[in-house]
Scaffold this motif. Structure first.
Motif, PDB file in Angstrom:
ATOM      1  N   LYS A  86       0.749  -1.238  -0.403  1.00 57.47           N
ATOM      2  CA  LYS A  86       0.326   0.169  -0.218  1.00 57.47           C
ATOM      3  C   LYS A  86       0.695   0.914  -0.726  1.00 57.47           C
ATOM      4  N   TRP A 115      -1.809   2.404 -11.791  1.00 54.23           N
ATOM      5  CA  TRP A 115      -2.094   1.116 -11.636  1.00 54.23           C
ATOM      6  C   TRP A 115      -1.381   0.575 -10.502  1.00 54.23           C
ATOM      7  N   SER A 118      -3.637   1.498  -7.503  1.00 51.02           N
ATOM      8  CA  SER A 118      -5.125   0.895  -7.482  1.00 51.02           C
ATOM      9  C   SER A 118      -4.165  -0.361  -7.618  1.00 51.02           C
ATOM     10  N   ASN A 119      -3.600  -1.011  -7.337  1.00 51.31           N
ATOM     11  CA  ASN A 119      -3.641  -2.183  -7.061  1.00 51.31           C
ATOM     12  C   ASN A 119      -3.189  -3.164  -5.954  1.00 51.31           C
ATOM     13  N   SER A 120      -2.543  -2.305  -4.960  1.00 50.03           N
ATOM     14  CA  SER A 120      -1.579  -3.035  -4.284  1.00 50.03           C
ATOM     15  C   SER A 120      -2.628  -4.716  -3.579  1.00 50.03           C
ATOM     16  N   LYS A 122      -1.909  -7.470  -4.715  1.00 49.87           N
ATOM     17  CA  LYS A 122      -1.674  -8.100  -6.392  1.00 49.87           C
ATOM     18  C   LYS A 122       0.071  -8.616  -6.077  1.00 49.87           C
ATOM     19  N   GLU A 126       2.031  -9.557 -11.667  1.00 55.41           N
ATOM     20  CA  GLU A 126       1.492  -9.351 -11.965  1.00 55.41           C
ATOM     21  C   GLU A 126       1.394  -7.781 -13.178  1.00 55.41           C
ATOM     22  N   ALA A 127       2.559  -7.065 -11.751  1.00 56.98           N
ATOM     23  CA  ALA A 127       2.368  -5.429 -11.910  1.00 56.98           C
ATOM     24  C   ALA A 127       3.242  -5.209 -13.060  1.00 56.98           C
ATOM     25  N   ALA A 130       0.746  -6.302 -16.265  1.00 57.19           N
ATOM     26  CA  ALA A 130       0.367  -5.261 -16.744  1.00 57.19           C
ATOM     27  C   ALA A 130       1.440  -3.887 -17.410  1.00 57.19           C
TER      28      ALA A 130
END
Length: 145
Positions: A86, A115, A118-120, A122, A126-127, A130
């Motif tokens: 986060k 991205w 907003s995607n803590s 994951k 995945e990053a 993305a």
């Protein structure tokens, strides 16, 4: 007209009453200059300077600025399975990690930063996926324009 408009703003001097001082608006530059002339710290925001000046005018004492707390970030080795934290910072540690998997051309672009924020929770795998998709989408858009 309100009372402030009728009254002229008093000069910021060491003998000014603190309550009167707080009723008027002073520019940050004026507060810094007053602090400098009266051996008060000039560090901090306008609000901090105002508080420091008011304290000095009321007590005659010099209030030291509060030190900014350094946020401790444990030296965690990033892996593909590490979860995105986060409030991620886009630090050198992260840049080195992504360059390792995405190449030397990697950079934190706006879409990728959004991205990540907003995607803590994951994974970094995945990053990476993305990021590749973001680049693909950008290239696809260029082709069709």
């Amino acid at each position: 007209m309100d009372k402030k408009a009728k009254q002229s703003r008093p000069e910021l001097r060491p003998d000014l009453n603190a309550m009167i001082f707080l009723k008027f608006y002073y520019l940050k530059e004026e507060l810094v200059e007053f602090c400098r002339l009266n051996q008060l710290s000039t560090q901090g925001s306008k609000t901090e300077l105002t508080d420091r000046v008011a304290y000095f005018l009321e007590t005659g004492l010099r209030k030291k600025p509060k030190r900014q707390k350094t946020i401790y970030q444990p030296n965690v080795n990033l892996t593909l399975s590490t979860l995105i934290e986060k409030n991620i910072s886009f630090s050198e540690k992260h840049r080195v990690f992504f360059k390792q998997y995405l190449g030397d051309d990697f950079h934190f672009n706006v879409k990728f930063k959004k991205w990540l924020r907003s995607n803590s929770g994951k994974t970094y795998q995945e990053a990476i996926d993305a990021y590749k998709q973001i680049l693909f989408d950008q290239e696809s858009t260029k082709i069709y324009k």
